[in-house]
Structure formats: structure tokens, C-alpha cells
Design an enzyme around this catalytic site. Structure first.
Site, PDB file in Angstrom:
ATOM      1  N   ASP A  88     -11.153  28.863  15.045  1.00  0.00           N
ATOM      2  CA  ASP A  88     -11.719  27.692  15.776  1.00  0.00           C
ATOM      3  C   ASP A  88     -12.181  28.089  17.217  1.00  0.00           C
ATOM      4  O   ASP A  88     -12.786  27.302  17.985  1.00  0.00           O
ATOM      5  CB  ASP A  88     -10.647  26.485  15.777  1.00  0.00           C
ATOM      6  CG  ASP A  88     -11.006  25.566  14.557  1.00  0.00           C
ATOM      7  OD1 ASP A  88     -12.055  25.563  13.692  1.00  0.00           O
ATOM      8  OD2 ASP A  88      -9.993  24.780  14.191  1.00  0.00           O
ATOM      9  N   HIS A 122      -9.447  20.876  17.807  1.00  0.00           N
ATOM     10  CA  HIS A 122      -8.778  21.397  16.656  1.00  0.00           C
ATOM     11  C   HIS A 122      -7.883  22.603  16.766  1.00  0.00           C
ATOM     12  O   HIS A 122      -6.879  22.619  16.563  1.00  0.00           O
ATOM     13  CB  HIS A 122      -9.886  21.805  15.288  1.00  0.00           C
ATOM     14  CG  HIS A 122     -10.733  20.848  14.966  1.00  0.00           C
ATOM     15  ND1 HIS A 122     -12.148  21.053  14.338  1.00  0.00           N
ATOM     16  CD2 HIS A 122     -10.694  19.563  15.064  1.00  0.00           C
ATOM     17  CE1 HIS A 122     -12.666  19.843  14.090  1.00  0.00           C
ATOM     18  NE2 HIS A 122     -11.815  19.068  14.516  1.00  0.00           N
ATOM     19  N   TYR A 126      -3.334  22.918  16.514  1.00  0.00           N
ATOM     20  CA  TYR A 126      -2.280  23.650  16.127  1.00  0.00           C
ATOM     21  C   TYR A 126      -1.367  24.044  17.287  1.00  0.00           C
ATOM     22  O   TYR A 126      -0.212  24.376  16.724  1.00  0.00           O
ATOM     23  CB  TYR A 126      -2.974  25.031  15.715  1.00  0.00           C
ATOM     24  CG  TYR A 126      -4.018  24.875  14.620  1.00  0.00           C
ATOM     25  CD1 TYR A 126      -3.753  24.248  13.236  1.00  0.00           C
ATOM     26  CD2 TYR A 126      -5.560  25.045  14.828  1.00  0.00           C
ATOM     27  CE1 TYR A 126      -4.490  24.141  12.207  1.00  0.00           C
ATOM     28  CE2 TYR A 126      -6.321  24.772  13.774  1.00  0.00           C
ATOM     29  CZ  TYR A 126      -5.977  24.512  12.426  1.00  0.00           C
ATOM     30  OH  TYR A 126      -6.800  24.088  11.702  1.00  0.00           O
ATOM     31  N   HIS A 216     -19.454  18.792  10.384  1.00  0.00           N
ATOM     32  CA  HIS A 216     -20.313  19.808  11.087  1.00  0.00           C
ATOM     33  C   HIS A 216     -20.993  20.874  10.164  1.00  0.00           C
ATOM     34  O   HIS A 216     -22.226  21.111  10.204  1.00  0.00           O
ATOM     35  CB  HIS A 216     -19.067  20.771  11.796  1.00  0.00           C
ATOM     36  CG  HIS A 216     -18.379  19.944  12.708  1.00  0.00           C
ATOM     37  ND1 HIS A 216     -17.373  20.654  13.684  1.00  0.00           N
ATOM     38  CD2 HIS A 216     -18.526  18.707  13.167  1.00  0.00           C
ATOM     39  CE1 HIS A 216     -17.100  19.566  14.483  1.00  0.00           C
ATOM     40  NE2 HIS A 216     -17.537  18.528  14.235  1.00  0.00           N
TER      41      HIS A 216
END
EC number: 1.17.4.1
Length: 340
Positions: A88, A122, A126, A216
Site C-alpha cells: 500500500d 489503508h 495496519y 480502485h
């Protein structure tokens, strides 16, 4: 497009177009009341409706479940999520940003700017999971593991040359590949755990991420097809060959990585099938048929159920920050509203 609108676009430049034109000409602002492609407005409305932040998800409710896991499983989860963070990070800082330069419309430019921001969310998600569940030693060890794990580095680096290359179509394919395929091997683990009632709130975050990735991937696939259909048949065939060659190469890199990551946990084969299944979905999104057999893509029902954005959620979605919510709309009232 009406003649006046064509004249407007011919005589002015988006900020990026102005730069490409050697800083010559008059600038125009993005005009959402003059949309060239209705898909741009549709996708913009969807991504705005879906906006969320990880801080709204009660990951701390997973602490009891986390403490029941062995250290090996904790380390595996931390490594897996750190690997996803790397992907990401690449997509947010290179992959989606590069698509702005290749955009067909002004609106596509700002949509990819939005994509880049959300992919940054995103990656931050994490970190939220780590800071809630993991020790500093576990977090630092996982980030060191990412830097020093060759199989992960190879797959992470594979798309970057296409992002930054001179071929807009190949860049678009790469932009779709990250959310459409490369992340799913890592997604398998939280879905596996969630199907066993472990770390349910963490899995809610993954579902929210997945919901964004689907949009996306869909949008990049749509824009790829719009670009492709304008090309001669020979170039279309060339691009199809490129897509499949790159896809098969990535699958082999993914297999190597998943075998190293999940070895000893009894989930390697199923994780690979999960990835290949999504490789087929990625190809379909670009307008191609999936070449994979049912045996290669067979997913266990309990895992397949986790793909639903509404599967087994655990927190209050009234605020509009979950994966099955509809954003609440507030309206001020007055005394007359209460005279029934």
C-alpha cells in the site's frame, strides 16, 4: 460533447496539462458540472460515500482474542500485515500518483488523488492494528523482516517499472494489479482467522480495505478498456499478451512468497488458490476471460463468505464508519416537527 465545451477544453489546461505544455496557456479548474465520462462521477460518489478511518474501528476488542494466539501466529499476522503495508505504501506514493499523469479526464486526475489518499489510510490502518495488538519488538522485527525478505521484495518491486514507465496502458495495468491481485495473498490470513471467530474487528478493517480495493481495481480496469478500445487491433493483441505474461510472472512470485510466509501453518495451498481466484477476477475486470480451472481457484465456503463486505461485522455502523453502513444524514428540527 457540445461544441462550446470542446472549445473550452481546447483553449484551457488542467494544472497538470499546463505543466506538460511548458507552463503556457490558461488554467482551468475541475468542473464537476461538466463531466466527460459519467463513470468518473459515479466512482467519485461511491468513494466519498465509503470514506472511513481505522480509528473508528474498536480493534482493542480483539486483544483477548490476540492473547489466545501463540507467538508464532502473532508473528505471522504481524509479518503479513507489514507486507501489506509495503504494497500500500508503493501504491499510495507511486502507483496511483502516476495515474494522474495518464488521466483521460480532469475528473480522473482528482479521483486518483483520492485513491492515493485512501491507500495511505489503508497503510495507516495496519499501523493502528500493530499499535493496538503488538509489542514494539514485534513491530520492529516485522518491518526488518520486510526489508530483508527477498521473496517479498521481488513481488513488491515488480510493478514499479510499469508505474513509472512511458506506456500509459502498462501503467494502468500495474495500477489495477496491486488492488486487484497482489494484496489478496495477505488478505487470506485475516479471513481465515475471522472464519474461526478470531480477531473479528481486525477483519472488519480488512473488509473495509477490500471494499475500497474493489472500486480502485474496477475503475482502473474500466479506464484501461476505454484506452484500449481506441487502439489498432494489433496493439490490442500486444497488450493482451503483455497482461497475461505479467500476470503469470506475478503468480509465480506470489507462490514463492506465500510458501515462505505461510509454511508450517497449514494454509499455503488454500492461500495460493485464493490468490489465483482473484487473478482470474482481475483479468475479467480488464475485459479478458479467466484461464484458470475450478480446481486452481477452489475456495473453501467459510473463506468465500468472508469476502462479503457485510460478513459478521462487530461494531456499530450508525456513525458511517463500517463496511455495511449507509452514511447517516442529519437535519435540524424545530418545534413544529414534533406536533404529531
Amino acid at each position: 460533447m457540445a461544441a462550446n465545451n470542446k472549445k473550452y477544453f481546447l483553449e484551457s489546461f488542467s494544472p497538470l496539462g499546463y505543466v506538460k505544455n511548458n507552463f503556457q496557456g490558461n488554467l482551468r479548474s475541475v468542473n464537476w458540472n461538466l463531466v466527460d465520462d459519467e463513470k468518473d462521477l459515479e466512482v467519485w460518489n461511491r468513494i466519498v460515500q465509503n470514506f472511513w478511518l481505522p480509528e473508528k474501528i474498536p480493534v482493542s476488542n480483539d486483544i483477548p482474542s490476540w492473547k489466545k494466539l501463540s507467538k508464532d501466529w502473532q508473528d505471522l499476522i504481524t509479518k503479513t500485515f507489514t507486507g501489506l503495508t509495503l504494497l500500500d505504501t508503493i501504491q499510495a506514493t507511486i502507483g496511483d500518483i502516476c495515474q494522474i499523469d495518464h488521466a483521460l479526464t480532469d475528473h480522473e486526475q482528482v479521483i486518483y488523488a483520492n485513491f492515493a489518499f485512501m491507500v495511505g489510510v489503508h497503510a495507516r490502518s495496519y499501523g493502528t492494528i500493530f499499535s493496538t495488538l503488538c509489542t514494539s519488538e514485534q513491530i520492529n522485527a516485522a518491518h526488518e523482516w520486510v526489508v530483508n525478505t527477498e521473496s517479498l521484495q521481488k513481488r513488491a518491486k515488480a510493478l514499479i517499472p510499469y508505474y513509472t514507465g512511458n506506456d500509459p496502458l502498462k501503467s494502468k495495468v500495474a495500477a489495477a494489479l496491486m488492488p486487484g491481485f497482489l494484496l489478496y495473498g495477505g488478505f487470506y490470513l485475516p479471513f481465515y482467522l475471522s472464519s474461526r471467530k478470531q480477531l473479528p474487528n481486525t477483519s472488519d478493517i480488512i473488509r473495509l480495505i477490500l471494499r475500497d480495493k474493489v472500486i480502485h481495481n474496477y475503475y482502473s480496469g474500466y479506464k484501461y478498456q476505454r484506452k484500449l478500445e481506441k487502439l489498432p487491433l494489433a496493439k490490442q493483441k500486444e497488450m493482451k499478451a503483455f497482461v497475461f505474461e505479467l500476470m503469470y510472472r506475478l503468480i509465480e512470485l506470489e507462490k514463492d512468497y506465500l510458501k515462505e510466509l505461510y509454511e508450517g501453518f497449514g494454509i499455503v495451498d488454500d492461500a495460493i488458490k485464493f490468490s489465483v481466484y482473484n487473478a482470474g477476477k482481475f483479468l475479467q475486470n480488464l475485459g479478458y476471460d479467466s484461464p484458470f480451472t475450478a480446481a486452481e481457484t477452489r475456495i473453501k465456503p467459510e473463506i468465500f463468505a468472508q469476502l462479503s463486505a457485510r460478513a459478521d461485522e462487530n461494531h456499530d455502523f450508525f456513525s458511517g464508519n463500517g463496511s455495511s453502513y449507509v452514511m447517516g444524514v442529519s437535519e435540524e428540527t424545530n418545534d413544529d416537527d414534533w406536533n404529531f
